[in-house]
Motif scaffolding. Structure first.
Motif, PDB file in Angstrom:
ATOM      1  N   ARG A 353       0.853  -1.208   0.000  1.00 27.23           N
ATOM      2  CA  ARG A 353       0.000   0.000   0.000  1.00 27.23           C
ATOM      3  C   ARG A 353       0.875   1.239   0.000  1.00 27.23           C
ATOM      4  O   ARG A 353       1.437   1.614   1.036  1.00 27.23           O
ATOM      5  CB  ARG A 353      -0.927  -0.015   1.218  1.00 27.23           C
ATOM      6  CG  ARG A 353      -1.916  -1.176   1.198  1.00 27.23           C
ATOM      7  CD  ARG A 353      -2.683  -1.278   2.502  1.00 27.23           C
ATOM      8  NE  ARG A 353      -3.454  -0.085   2.777  1.00 27.23           N
ATOM      9  CZ  ARG A 353      -4.098   0.154   3.921  1.00 27.23           C
ATOM     10  NH1 ARG A 353      -4.047  -0.743   4.889  1.00 27.23           N
ATOM     11  NH2 ARG A 353      -4.778   1.259   4.086  1.00 27.23           N
ATOM     12  N   PRO A 354       1.016   1.890  -1.145  1.00 25.30           N
ATOM     13  CA  PRO A 354       1.895   3.065  -1.238  1.00 25.30           C
ATOM     14  C   PRO A 354       1.477   4.165  -0.273  1.00 25.30           C
ATOM     15  O   PRO A 354       0.291   4.497  -0.152  1.00 25.30           O
ATOM     16  CB  PRO A 354       1.712   3.521  -2.692  1.00 25.30           C
ATOM     17  CG  PRO A 354       1.192   2.330  -3.420  1.00 25.30           C
ATOM     18  CD  PRO A 354       0.369   1.575  -2.422  1.00 25.30           C
ATOM     19  N   GLY A 355       2.438   4.697   0.449  1.00 27.09           N
ATOM     20  CA  GLY A 355       2.205   5.888   1.264  1.00 27.09           C
ATOM     21  C   GLY A 355       1.813   5.655   2.695  1.00 27.09           C
ATOM     22  O   GLY A 355       1.852   6.593   3.498  1.00 27.09           O
ATOM     23  N   ILE A 356       1.451   4.429   3.090  1.00 27.87           N
ATOM     24  CA  ILE A 356       0.970   4.237   4.457  1.00 27.87           C
ATOM     25  C   ILE A 356       2.068   4.500   5.480  1.00 27.87           C
ATOM     26  O   ILE A 356       1.834   5.135   6.515  1.00 27.87           O
ATOM     27  CB  ILE A 356       0.367   2.824   4.662  1.00 27.87           C
ATOM     28  CG1 ILE A 356      -0.225   2.721   6.081  1.00 27.87           C
ATOM     29  CG2 ILE A 356       1.384   1.731   4.410  1.00 27.87           C
ATOM     30  CD1 ILE A 356      -1.020   1.464   6.329  1.00 27.87           C
ATOM     31  N   SER A 358       4.588   6.484   5.127  1.00 30.99           N
ATOM     32  CA  SER A 358       4.797   7.935   5.139  1.00 30.99           C
ATOM     33  C   SER A 358       3.719   8.647   5.950  1.00 30.99           C
ATOM     34  O   SER A 358       4.001   9.586   6.707  1.00 30.99           O
ATOM     35  CB  SER A 358       4.811   8.467   3.704  1.00 30.99           C
ATOM     36  OG  SER A 358       4.895   9.876   3.684  1.00 30.99           O
ATOM     37  N   ILE A 359       2.480   8.197   5.815  1.00 33.31           N
ATOM     38  CA  ILE A 359       1.362   8.852   6.517  1.00 33.31           C
ATOM     39  C   ILE A 359       1.520   8.718   8.029  1.00 33.31           C
ATOM     40  O   ILE A 359       1.430   9.707   8.767  1.00 33.31           O
ATOM     41  CB  ILE A 359       0.015   8.249   6.064  1.00 33.31           C
ATOM     42  CG1 ILE A 359      -0.275   8.623   4.618  1.00 33.31           C
ATOM     43  CG2 ILE A 359      -1.118   8.738   6.979  1.00 33.31           C
ATOM     44  CD1 ILE A 359      -1.446   7.857   4.013  1.00 33.31           C
ATOM     45  N   SER A 361       4.238   7.673   9.880  1.00 30.82           N
ATOM     46  CA  SER A 361       5.487   8.230  10.428  1.00 30.82           C
ATOM     47  C   SER A 361       5.459   9.748  10.381  1.00 30.82           C
ATOM     48  O   SER A 361       5.966  10.421  11.290  1.00 30.82           O
ATOM     49  CB  SER A 361       6.704   7.695   9.661  1.00 30.82           C
ATOM     50  OG  SER A 361       6.659   8.079   8.300  1.00 30.82           O
ATOM     51  N   GLY A 362       4.831  10.300   9.321  1.00 26.26           N
ATOM     52  CA  GLY A 362       4.711  11.761   9.233  1.00 26.26           C
ATOM     53  C   GLY A 362       3.876  12.335  10.354  1.00 26.26           C
ATOM     54  O   GLY A 362       4.181  13.413  10.879  1.00 26.26           O
ATOM     55  N   PRO A 404      -5.672   4.875   8.134  1.00 28.22           N
ATOM     56  CA  PRO A 404      -5.122   3.892   7.188  1.00 28.22           C
ATOM     57  C   PRO A 404      -4.778   2.559   7.853  1.00 28.22           C
ATOM     58  O   PRO A 404      -4.057   1.757   7.269  1.00 28.22           O
ATOM     59  CB  PRO A 404      -3.853   4.600   6.699  1.00 28.22           C
ATOM     60  CG  PRO A 404      -3.394   5.388   7.881  1.00 28.22           C
ATOM     61  CD  PRO A 404      -4.651   5.817   8.617  1.00 28.22           C
TER      62      PRO A 404
END
Length: 484
Positions: A353-356, A358-359, A361-362, A404
């Motif tokens: 799942r792209p971006g999870i 990043s979401i 941890s961000g 997510p």
């Protein structure tokens, strides 16, 4: 001297040139543990004339003073009537030390005048806090670093009373430039190196020694920015690198690093030499000899770090340099930290799942929280955090919309145990020996990380298994080697 010649002689980045004021100069860091109680401080002040001449001495606050300053913030925010009595405590503490140490009434008076000026500054800060009712990161840094100023002035006047020509210089006068980040600043080595050519180094040339407060620097705007608790080690390393020192000495009450915590393992062995990487990993994973960031600046310049025991100043101590060589045992030391927690983010198909990552941890970093490490599988992302950051991180992830993940899970009854040694990642069988030692004690490993560092392997255990785990590993790698 022509401008071109000046640039060549003062450029921090030109390592082929010797700096204009360069000589066989050390930077010596004196920590708060060496400034605890009048007897200990007197012992340090008597060592300095023999070991400190011609050198820069970076000093911490007297033991406990930083906590007193921070406690004063709470008092100032609560009630302005508490401010003056609190300032009196700080004033009396330092004057008591001064009157016991200094051998000249004139020097006591000189220090008393300068101390009063710095306490007046602190008074303005506290009353400002009381008026605004708000503590900003800028104000927190400005207040918490004043203990180091008290200490630098105290030691300079004490050595003057012994007849030495001692000076002190504050980081804002040098300047010791930083990136401007409050509470966790990083030194700008190039800008600082150039600045020291016109300030600290010629000032040192005119004095027997110079005392510099540790723990903080200033941004390009001139704002006080600290390096975090324990950051005086880092500031000393930055000054050593910027001033092109021959060596960085860290004065402690121990000889140096050991193969394990001697409180747990009385038969732990002294370590004569470590590499920069080994030292950084040991410090990061719990060894309290050095601040974890100390290695960063000196590594760039190849400057040795030497741990010196103030009770045995003639002893060599642990030497930290570019390469320590691979030990026959492979492992140099076993360390641990109890300040560890895991925040598990459960979700399906994490890897697809792209971006999870990043979401989530961000969201944690946007809350100004530090992530120590991340371990991910197809169904779970595990964040290693400081215990104090666990609940705020949990709350930050709960605020994400849409979510997510399907579940968040917290674990804080853990300890992190690490083995450190150059060549560890390329040596066959080390991990297997670790698991064998741990499983032989019926200890369950909660999580393991092996590979991101060439010199460290770490795993998490339930905290009530820490003692058994340390002993099992030390017995496997050190006692077995002694018997061979």
């Amino acid at each position: 001297m022509h401008n071109k010649e000046i640039e060549e002689n003062t450029s921090f980045t030109n390592t082929s040139k010797r700096q204009k004021y360069h000589r066989k100069m050390k930077v010596i860091k004196i920590g708060g543990g060496c400034l605890k109680g009048i007897k200990t401080i007197r012992h340090i002040s008597r060592l300095i004339p023999s070991y400190g001449k011609g050198h820069i001495l970076v000093v911490s606050a007297l033991y406990g003073v930083t906590d007193i300053l921070i406690n004063g913030i709470d008092k100032a925010l609560k009630d302005e009537e508490l401010i003056l009595p609190h300032l009196e405590i700080i004033l009396k503490l330092h004057l008591s030390v001064a009157t016991h140490l200094m051998e000249s009434a004139e020097c006591v008076q000189g220090y008393k005048r300068e101390l009063a000026d710095t306490v007046k500054l602190l008074e303005r800060y506290y009353y400002g806090l009381n008026f605004t009712g708000e503590l900003t990161p800028k104000m927190a840094d400005a207040i918490s670093c004043l203990g180091e100023r008290f200490s630098a002035q105290l030691l300079a006047w004490t050595l003057r009373s012994y007849g030495l020509n001692c000076g002190y210089m504050f980081p804002q006068e040098m300047p010791l430039y930083t990136d401007g980040k409050f509470g966790d600043a990083t030194v700008d080595l190039e800008a600082t190196g150039k600045a020291l050519q016109d300030s600290l180094l010629p000032y040192l040339a005119a004095h027997d020694m110079v005392f510099v407060p540790g723990f903080y620097g200033v941004s390009q705007k001139g704002e006080i920015t600290t390096f975090g608790r324990g950051g005086s080690d880092y500031s000393a390393a930055a000054i050593a690198a910027a001033a092109d020192a021959e060596v960085l000495e860290i004065w402690k009450d121990v000889d140096g690093f050991m193969t394990a915590d001697p409180k747990f393992v009385p038969q732990a062995e002294f370590i004569h030499c470590l590499s920069y990487e080994e030292c950084a990993e040991l410090s990061y994973f719990g060894a309290t000899i050095l601040h974890p960031r100390t290695v960063e600046p000196v590594r760039q310049r190849g400057i040795e770090i030497v741990i010196k025991n103030t009770m045995r100043p003639e002893a060599r101590g642990t030497v930290i340099t570019d390469s320590s060589g691979q030990s026959a045992k492979i492992i140099k030391s076993i360390t641990y930290t109890e300040d560890i927690a895991i925040l598990k983010v459960h979700a399906s198909g994490v890897g697809y799942r792209p971006g999870i990552l990043s979401i989530v941890s961000g969201a944690i970093t946007d809350a100004a929280l530090n992530i120590k490490s991340v371990v991910a599988t197809q169904t779970c992302i595990s964040f290693l955090l400081s215990k104090k950051d666990l609940d705020p991180a949990f709350a930050a992830l709960e605020r994400i919309q849409p979510r997510p993940y399907r579940l968040l899970e917290r674990e804080d009854e853990l300890v992190l145990l690490a083995i450190v040694g150059e060549g560890l990642s390329s040596s066959m069988g080390v991990a297997a020996r670790c698991f064998s030692a741990i499983s032989g004690e019926d200890i369950n490993v909660e999580m393991i990380s092996f590979g991101p560092s060439k010199a460290a392997l770490y795993f998490l255990l339930h905290r009530d298994k820490l003692y058994q785990g340390v002993h099992a590993l030390h017995q496997t790698f050190f006692a077995a080697a002694q018997q061979a």
